[in-house]
Design a protein around this motif. Structure first.
Motif, short mmCIF file in Angstrom:
data_model
loop_
_atom_site.label_atom_id
_atom_site.label_comp_id
_atom_site.label_asym_id
_atom_site.label_seq_id
_atom_site.Cartn_x
_atom_site.Cartn_y
_atom_site.Cartn_z
N LEU A 138 17.70 36.84 -24.58
CA LEU A 138 17.31 38.23 -24.30
C LEU A 138 16.14 38.63 -25.18
O LEU A 138 15.19 39.29 -24.73
N GLY A 139 16.19 38.23 -26.45
CA GLY A 139 15.10 38.56 -27.35
C GLY A 139 13.79 37.90 -26.94
O GLY A 139 12.72 38.50 -27.07
N ALA A 140 13.85 36.67 -26.44
CA ALA A 140 12.64 35.98 -26.00
C ALA A 140 11.96 36.73 -24.86
O ALA A 140 10.74 36.68 -24.70
N LEU A 141 12.77 37.43 -24.06
CA LEU A 141 12.23 38.23 -22.96
C LEU A 141 11.71 39.58 -23.45
O LEU A 141 11.08 40.32 -22.67
N GLY A 142 11.99 39.90 -24.70
CA GLY A 142 11.58 41.21 -25.21
C GLY A 142 12.35 42.34 -24.57
O GLY A 142 11.84 43.45 -24.44
N ARG A 143 13.60 42.07 -24.21
CA ARG A 143 14.42 43.06 -23.52
C ARG A 143 15.60 43.46 -24.38
O ARG A 143 16.22 42.61 -25.03
N LEU A 144 15.93 44.73 -24.36
CA LEU A 144 17.17 45.20 -24.94
C LEU A 144 18.21 45.30 -23.83
O LEU A 144 17.91 45.06 -22.66
N LEU A 145 19.43 45.66 -24.17
CA LEU A 145 20.47 45.81 -23.16
C LEU A 145 20.18 47.00 -22.26
O LEU A 145 19.89 48.10 -22.74
N ASP A 146 20.28 46.78 -20.97
CA ASP A 146 20.24 47.88 -20.00
C ASP A 146 21.66 48.38 -19.81
O ASP A 146 22.62 47.59 -19.87
N PRO A 147 21.85 49.67 -19.56
CA PRO A 147 23.21 50.18 -19.34
C PRO A 147 23.70 49.86 -17.94
O PRO A 147 23.72 50.72 -17.05
N ILE A 148 24.12 48.62 -17.73
CA ILE A 148 24.54 48.19 -16.40
C ILE A 148 26.06 48.09 -16.27
O ILE A 148 26.56 47.79 -15.19
N ASP A 149 26.77 48.30 -17.38
CA ASP A 149 28.23 48.33 -17.32
C ASP A 149 28.74 49.14 -18.50
O ASP A 149 27.97 49.60 -19.35
N GLN A 150 30.04 49.32 -18.55
CA GLN A 150 30.63 50.17 -19.59
C GLN A 150 30.39 49.63 -20.99
O GLN A 150 30.09 50.39 -21.93
N GLU A 151 30.53 48.32 -21.14
CA GLU A 151 30.38 47.72 -22.46
C GLU A 151 28.96 47.88 -22.99
O GLU A 151 28.76 48.21 -24.18
N SER A 152 27.96 47.64 -22.16
CA SER A 152 26.58 47.76 -22.63
C SER A 152 26.21 49.19 -22.98
O SER A 152 25.32 49.43 -23.80
N ALA A 153 26.92 50.16 -22.40
CA ALA A 153 26.65 51.57 -22.71
C ALA A 153 26.99 51.90 -24.15
O ALA A 153 26.51 52.90 -24.69
N ALA A 154 27.78 51.06 -24.81
CA ALA A 154 28.09 51.29 -26.22
C ALA A 154 26.83 51.25 -27.07
O ALA A 154 26.80 51.78 -28.20
N PHE A 155 25.77 50.63 -26.55
CA PHE A 155 24.52 50.50 -27.30
C PHE A 155 23.42 51.39 -26.73
O PHE A 155 22.26 51.27 -27.14
N TYR A 156 23.78 52.27 -25.81
CA TYR A 156 22.79 53.15 -25.19
C TYR A 156 22.21 54.09 -26.25
O TYR A 156 22.92 54.90 -26.84
N GLY A 157 20.93 53.95 -26.53
CA GLY A 157 20.29 54.74 -27.56
C GLY A 157 20.66 54.32 -28.97
O GLY A 157 20.31 55.02 -29.93
N ARG A 158 21.33 53.17 -29.12
CA ARG A 158 21.81 52.71 -30.43
C ARG A 158 21.37 51.28 -30.72
O ARG A 158 22.03 50.55 -31.43
N GLN A 159 20.23 50.87 -30.17
CA GLN A 159 19.74 49.51 -30.37
C GLN A 159 18.22 49.54 -30.50
O GLN A 159 17.57 50.46 -30.02
N VAL A 160 17.67 48.53 -31.16
CA VAL A 160 16.22 48.47 -31.34
C VAL A 160 15.79 47.00 -31.32
O VAL A 160 16.54 46.11 -31.72
N LEU A 161 14.58 46.77 -30.82
CA LEU A 161 14.00 45.43 -30.78
C LEU A 161 13.07 45.25 -31.97
O LEU A 161 12.21 46.09 -32.22
N TYR A 162 13.25 44.15 -32.71
CA TYR A 162 12.37 43.82 -33.83
C TYR A 162 11.46 42.70 -33.38
O TYR A 162 11.90 41.59 -33.08
N ASP A 163 10.15 42.98 -33.32
CA ASP A 163 9.19 42.06 -32.71
C ASP A 163 8.23 41.45 -33.72
O ASP A 163 7.22 40.88 -33.35
N GLU A 164 8.55 41.58 -35.02
CA GLU A 164 7.60 41.16 -36.06
C GLU A 164 8.02 39.82 -36.67
O GLU A 164 8.29 39.75 -37.87
#
Length: 270
Positions: A138-164
């Motif tokens: 997922l990181g190689a794609l530069g993507r964070l979790l999309d809210p596509i189910d209940q479990e992933s919603a736990a990280f809605y607005g609570r995740q960040v991508l580190y690209d450095e």
């Protein structure tokens, strides 16, 4: 004449944020008792990482702040397999990187990342880091979790991508940068590297790690098969209120604790 409809019978709902019958966290009478509890949970979490295939050579570490000396944290030792760690193997490291308890060495990456997270985020009692296949993909794609189910919603607005990416994390500057970018999120996905999750307890931090990795797998599978439909903003918030609840995160780890202690009781050896 109108009548007010009777309130629905909700006796089956518990008096918690989620309505679930979740017990409270244990209360300890001494730092020694709290320390032993945290060390046991840490050893169990490391065995669980091993059981579920989160090991990748020397990479990966889980830390928990000492309950008495807040400038120190307990972490897995360098060069010991997740599948073999016992309470007796754990090491305690101070803010300078010195091992103050334990007979093993500290992984330099574990020190520079976890020391900065614990110092800069008082609410982060624990942090879990691993180089899992799903988080790396997922990181190689530069993507964070999309809210596509209940479990992933736990990280809605609570995740960040580190690209450095600057190579293996062995400098305090890079550890500090990661900790600063984490902010008040519960997960930071390191592109070309792996995943870090944090929590107010070791139990919570490790649960978020397991959940994030499984959600990454679901998202990768869904996109490989087609175009998944995400929650609306309102739906994501509603799901996050339940599946993102910190108390639920803590309690969910208790099931894993019971599972691994029953299977591998030797992990508790001191």
């Amino acid at each position: 004449m109108t009548t007010t409809p009777a309130a629905p019978d909700t006796a089956y709902l518990a008096d918690t944020a989620t309505g679930l019958p979740i017990p409270g966290e244990p209360v300890f009478t001494s730092p020694e008792e709290a320390r032993r509890h945290r060390k046991q949970r840490l050893a169990a979490a490391l065995r669980l990482f091993g059981k579920y295939g989160f090991g990748e050579g020397i990479s990966g570490h889980i830390s928990v702040r000492d309950p008495e000396h807040h400038d120190q944290f307990w972490v897995n030792p360098f060069g010991v397999s997740f599948k073999q760690v016992k309470v007796a193997d754990l090491i305690c490291v101070d803010s300078t990187g010195r091992v103050v308890q334990g007979r093993h060495r500290v992984n330099p990456s574990a020190f520079v990342i976890h020391s900065e997270i614990h110092e800069r985020h008082p609410g982060a009692t624990a942090a879990a880091h691993g180089h899992t296949a799903h988080s790396r993909a997922l990181g190689a794609l530069g993507r964070l979790l999309d809210p596509i189910d209940q479990e992933s919603a736990a990280f809605y607005g609570r995740q960040v991508l580190y690209d450095e990416y600057q190579g293996p994390s062995v400098s305090l500057e890079q550890g500090r940068d990661i900790a600063e970018r984490l902010g008040d999120n519960r997960a930071i996905l390191l592109r070309h590297h792996g995943l870090i999750t944090v929590g107010g307890s070791l139990d919570e931090a490790v649960h978020w790690f397991f959940t994030y990795d499984s959600c990454a797998q679901v998202q990768l599978l869904a996109h490989a098969a087609g175009t998944p439909k995400a929650f609306t903003h309102e739906q994501a918030l509603a799901a996050a209120a339940g599946f993102g609840d910190a108390q639920l995160g803590w309690f969910s780890f208790q099931l894993l604790w019971n599972e691994i202690v029953a299977e591998q009781p030797d992990l508790l050896e001191e």
